[in-house]
Design a protein around this motif. Structure first.
Motif, mmCIF file in Angstrom:
data_model
loop_
_atom_site.group_PDB
_atom_site.id
_atom_site.type_symbol
_atom_site.label_atom_id
_atom_site.label_comp_id
_atom_site.label_asym_id
_atom_site.label_seq_id
_atom_site.Cartn_x
_atom_site.Cartn_y
_atom_site.Cartn_z
ATOM 1 N N ASP A 66 0.697 -1.388 0.014
ATOM 2 C CA ASP A 66 0.041 0.083 -0.068
ATOM 3 C C ASP A 66 1.146 1.120 -0.138
ATOM 4 O O ASP A 66 0.682 2.030 -0.864
ATOM 5 C CB ASP A 66 -1.006 0.178 1.245
ATOM 6 N N ALA A 67 1.751 1.339 0.892
ATOM 7 C CA ALA A 67 2.644 2.570 1.140
ATOM 8 C C ALA A 67 3.537 2.593 -0.576
ATOM 9 O O ALA A 67 3.279 3.851 -0.963
ATOM 10 C CB ALA A 67 3.562 2.226 2.205
ATOM 11 N N THR A 68 4.010 1.637 -0.793
ATOM 12 C CA THR A 68 4.726 1.646 -2.054
ATOM 13 C C THR A 68 3.666 2.261 -3.319
ATOM 14 O O THR A 68 4.044 3.304 -4.107
ATOM 15 C CB THR A 68 5.232 0.465 -2.579
ATOM 16 N N ALA A 69 2.490 1.901 -3.364
ATOM 17 C CA ALA A 69 1.491 2.380 -4.498
ATOM 18 C C ALA A 69 1.054 3.866 -4.134
ATOM 19 O O ALA A 69 1.052 4.708 -5.108
ATOM 20 C CB ALA A 69 0.252 1.303 -4.449
ATOM 21 N N VAL A 70 0.700 4.250 -2.891
ATOM 22 C CA VAL A 70 0.089 5.538 -2.590
ATOM 23 C C VAL A 70 1.288 6.409 -2.637
ATOM 24 O O VAL A 70 1.011 7.526 -3.400
ATOM 25 C CB VAL A 70 -0.658 5.528 -1.160
#
Length: 90
Positions: A66-70
């Motif tokens: 999630d962190a990578t994408a956001v």
């Protein structure tokens, strides 16, 4: 934007590992609020942009993926806004 290539999962794990001074293999899958704050600062420094995440984006980050994408999307949006603002100035 300082660096032209956005980090993948492995690089985000390395960033999180630096936060806790630990091996990347020991970083848990879940991302806490302090770790997210660290990542935002790391992304801002690396890419030379200021990220302005809203509450919805913060709440969407629960895992490393999630962190990578956001954060990658936020960097692209910030870089695009910087280019647009720069183009509007004479």
């Amino acid at each position: 934007m300082t660096d032209t290539r956005l980090p993948g999962r492995a690089e985000v794990l390395q960033m999180l590992a630096a936060f806790g001074q630990r091996a990347a293999e020991t970083v848990p899958e879940t991302v806490g609020s302090l770790e997210l704050t660290w990542l935002i600062a790391e992304f801002e420094q690396r890419y030379g942009v200021e990220l302005d995440l809203d509450d919805e984006q913060f709440e969407a980050v629960r895992t490393v993926d999630d962190a990578t994408a956001v954060l990658s999307a936020a960097v692209l949006a910030a870089a695009g806004a910087d280019r647009t603002a720069g183009a509007a100035q004479p």
